[in-house]
Design an enzyme around this catalytic site. Sequence first.
Site, short mmCIF file in Angstrom:
data_model
loop_
_atom_site.label_atom_id
_atom_site.label_comp_id
_atom_site.label_asym_id
_atom_site.label_seq_id
_atom_site.Cartn_x
_atom_site.Cartn_y
_atom_site.Cartn_z
N ARG A 142 0.84 -1.20 0.00
CA ARG A 142 0.00 0.00 0.00
C ARG A 142 0.87 1.24 0.00
O ARG A 142 1.87 1.29 0.73
CB ARG A 142 -0.88 0.00 1.24
CG ARG A 142 -1.94 1.07 1.28
CD ARG A 142 -2.60 1.14 2.62
NE ARG A 142 -2.91 -0.16 3.19
CZ ARG A 142 -3.07 -0.38 4.49
NH1 ARG A 142 -2.93 0.61 5.35
NH2 ARG A 142 -3.36 -1.58 4.93
N SER A 199 -8.40 -0.19 -0.68
CA SER A 199 -9.26 -0.57 0.45
C SER A 199 -10.01 0.65 0.99
O SER A 199 -10.74 1.31 0.26
CB SER A 199 -8.42 -1.25 1.53
OG SER A 199 -9.22 -1.78 2.54
N HIS A 200 -9.84 0.94 2.28
CA HIS A 200 -10.59 2.02 2.92
C HIS A 200 -9.75 3.29 3.06
O HIS A 200 -10.12 4.20 3.80
CB HIS A 200 -11.04 1.56 4.31
CG HIS A 200 -9.88 1.14 5.18
ND1 HIS A 200 -9.28 -0.09 5.06
CD2 HIS A 200 -9.20 1.79 6.16
CE1 HIS A 200 -8.29 -0.18 5.92
NE2 HIS A 200 -8.21 0.95 6.60
N LYS A 254 -3.72 -6.56 -2.80
CA LYS A 254 -3.99 -7.68 -1.89
C LYS A 254 -3.82 -8.96 -2.70
O LYS A 254 -4.25 -9.03 -3.85
CB LYS A 254 -5.39 -7.58 -1.30
CG LYS A 254 -5.60 -6.39 -0.39
CD LYS A 254 -7.01 -6.35 0.18
CE LYS A 254 -7.19 -5.15 1.11
NZ LYS A 254 -8.55 -5.08 1.69
N ASP A 267 -16.93 -0.71 3.02
CA ASP A 267 -15.73 0.09 2.82
C ASP A 267 -15.39 0.16 1.34
O ASP A 267 -16.15 -0.30 0.48
CB ASP A 267 -14.56 -0.45 3.66
CG ASP A 267 -13.95 -1.72 3.09
OD1 ASP A 267 -14.65 -2.46 2.37
OD2 ASP A 267 -12.77 -1.99 3.38
N ASP A 285 -13.42 -1.31 -0.72
CA ASP A 285 -13.28 -2.50 -1.58
C ASP A 285 -14.19 -3.65 -1.18
O ASP A 285 -14.04 -4.77 -1.66
CB ASP A 285 -11.82 -2.96 -1.64
CG ASP A 285 -11.32 -3.57 -0.34
OD1 ASP A 285 -11.78 -3.15 0.73
OD2 ASP A 285 -10.44 -4.46 -0.40
N ASP A 337 -14.78 -5.43 1.60
CA ASP A 337 -14.48 -6.56 2.48
C ASP A 337 -14.72 -6.25 3.96
O ASP A 337 -14.50 -7.09 4.83
CB ASP A 337 -13.05 -7.09 2.27
CG ASP A 337 -11.96 -6.08 2.61
OD1 ASP A 337 -12.28 -4.97 3.07
OD2 ASP A 337 -10.77 -6.41 2.38
N ARG A 338 -15.21 -5.02 4.26
CA ARG A 338 -15.55 -4.66 5.64
C ARG A 338 -16.96 -4.09 5.68
O ARG A 338 -17.37 -3.35 4.80
CB ARG A 338 -14.55 -3.64 6.19
CG ARG A 338 -13.12 -4.17 6.19
CD ARG A 338 -12.25 -3.42 7.15
NE ARG A 338 -12.22 -2.00 6.88
CZ ARG A 338 -11.75 -1.10 7.75
NH1 ARG A 338 -11.34 -1.47 8.94
NH2 ARG A 338 -11.73 0.17 7.43
N HIS A 376 -14.24 -6.83 9.34
CA HIS A 376 -14.03 -8.02 8.53
C HIS A 376 -14.82 -9.17 9.16
O HIS A 376 -14.69 -9.44 10.35
CB HIS A 376 -12.55 -8.41 8.51
CG HIS A 376 -11.68 -7.47 7.76
ND1 HIS A 376 -11.54 -7.51 6.39
CD2 HIS A 376 -10.88 -6.45 8.18
CE1 HIS A 376 -10.69 -6.57 5.99
NE2 HIS A 376 -10.28 -5.91 7.06
#
Length: 469
Positions: free
Chosen positions: A19, A107-108, A117, A246, A248, A250-251, A333
Site C-alpha cells: 500500500r 481498500s478504505h 492484496k 468500505d 473495496d 471486504d468490511r 471483517h
Amino acid sequence: MTKLVHRFHPSVLREYDIRGIIGETLGTEDAYAIGRVFAHMLKSRGGNSAAVGRDGRISSPELEGALVRGLTEGGVDVLRVGLGPTPMLYYAAQTRGVDGGIMVTGSHNPPDQNGFKMVMLGKPFFGEDIREMGRLAAGGELLAAPSLGADNDAPDVLSAYVARLTEGLFQTVTREPVVVWDAGNGAAGEALTMVARNLPGRHVLLYADIDGTFPNHHPDPTEPHTLVDLIARVAEEGADFGIAFDGDGDRIGVVDGKGRILWGDQLLMILARPIIARIPNATIIADVKASQALFDEIARLGGTPLMWKTGHSLIKTKMKETSSPLAGEMSGHVFFADGYYGYDDALYAAMRLLDQLVASGESITDIRDSLPDMVNTPEIRVPCADDRKFDVVADIADLLAAEGAEVDRTDGVRVKVDGGWWLLRASNTQAVLVARAEAADTDRLTVLKGELARVLTRAGVAVPAAIAD
C-alpha cells in the site's frame, strides 16, 4: 536478457498487503515489479495462472495494466475479472481454476492511495511472503520468462459472484424489512445494485455509483462520521436497519433502526447464534480487540470462543487450522466458512445477516437492546515510530509480568482485571500503537485508562487526550 532490479519504497510492503501513495511511494513501476516477482514465486511453487481485479480508484486501471504486464512477462497466464470488490477477486481465485490472485485496491484508504492484496495457492499471501517479494526484487535475481503468459478477460465473473451471494439463502421469509445500504462510492456498488433487486423487502441504496474520488464520504464504515448519511436515511425511511461497506467491499458497518452502530463484536454475537445452534461447540474466532462480552456470549450459546491476533490474513489462516465456521474482527471483517469460502466478504456477511432476520422475524433493534451493555473506548491510535512500536509493547509486557498482572500476549498485551480489561498492541500497518479498554461502568473505565496512561508514560510514549481525559 535484462534482469529485474527493483527497490520498493520502505513504507509500502506491509504485513497484509502492499500500500502506498500514488506518485510518491507507489506507481506503475512498482506494479510491474509486483507482477514479475509474484509470477516468479507462483511458478516456483507449482502454479502458472492468476486472477487480477481492480477497484474504482482513478489510479487502478493504470496499475492493473502494469501488474498484468509483469505477470505475463513472468510467464503467468492472467484472468482479468475487471472492476469489483476484493471478495469478487477472492471468489474468482477460488472458482475459476487459477493458482493465485491479485487485487488492485486501496481498500478504505484516501483516494490518493492504492495497493495490492494477494492470494496464492488457496492461501493468504502476507507477512514473510511480502517481505520475500522485496528481497527478490532488490536482489535482481529474476529473468523474464522465455514465453509470455496469456492475458484473458473474464466478463462473467461479476454476475456469477452476485448469484453466489444469495445461493441457498432466503428460503424462509417471515417478514420483509426496509433496509438502507451505503456503498460509499466504493467497488461494491455495482454488485450491491445487482443483488438488491432480488432481495426480500424494500431496499434503499446510497452512493452505489463507483467513484474513486469518494465524493460523499471517506469509505471506512468503522469511522462513525462516515455513517452520518446512513443513519439519517434510516430515520427518514423508518428502516429496520442500515448497512455500509468500505472502499473495496471486504468490511461491513451496521446500524440499527434507532441509528445505533453495531460494532464488529456485537455483529458477531448475532451472526454466531444460528451457527452454534446448528453446530454445537463450533469454534468462533474474534480478534483481541473484541469485547469480553462476545467471548462470554459464545460460550453461553454453547460455542467455543477463540481470541486471536488482529489481521484478516491471520484470522483466515487460523480458521483453516481450527475448522472454524465463523470469525470476525472489530474492524468489520467477517469471515464465513459455513456455507462459503472462509474469506472476508462484507456483501456475503450482509446477506447472511438479512437472511437470518427475515427467516426468524427478529428485529435487529430488539436484538441490539438485548446485548450486554459495556462501557468501552473506541480504538485509540497512539503515535509511535515503526522502528520502536513492537519494542514498546514488549517492554510493557515485561513490566506487567514483573508486577504480577494477568496478561494475554496473543497479540500485544491484553490485561484482564476485575470488572474489565485493557489492550495495547502494535499496529502491523501504521506507525501507531492501538489501545482499547472496557469496563462495567464509567468509573472503572477511568481507572483502566489511567493504567494505560501509566504504562505508556513508563515506556516514554506520549499519552493521547483520548486516554488522558
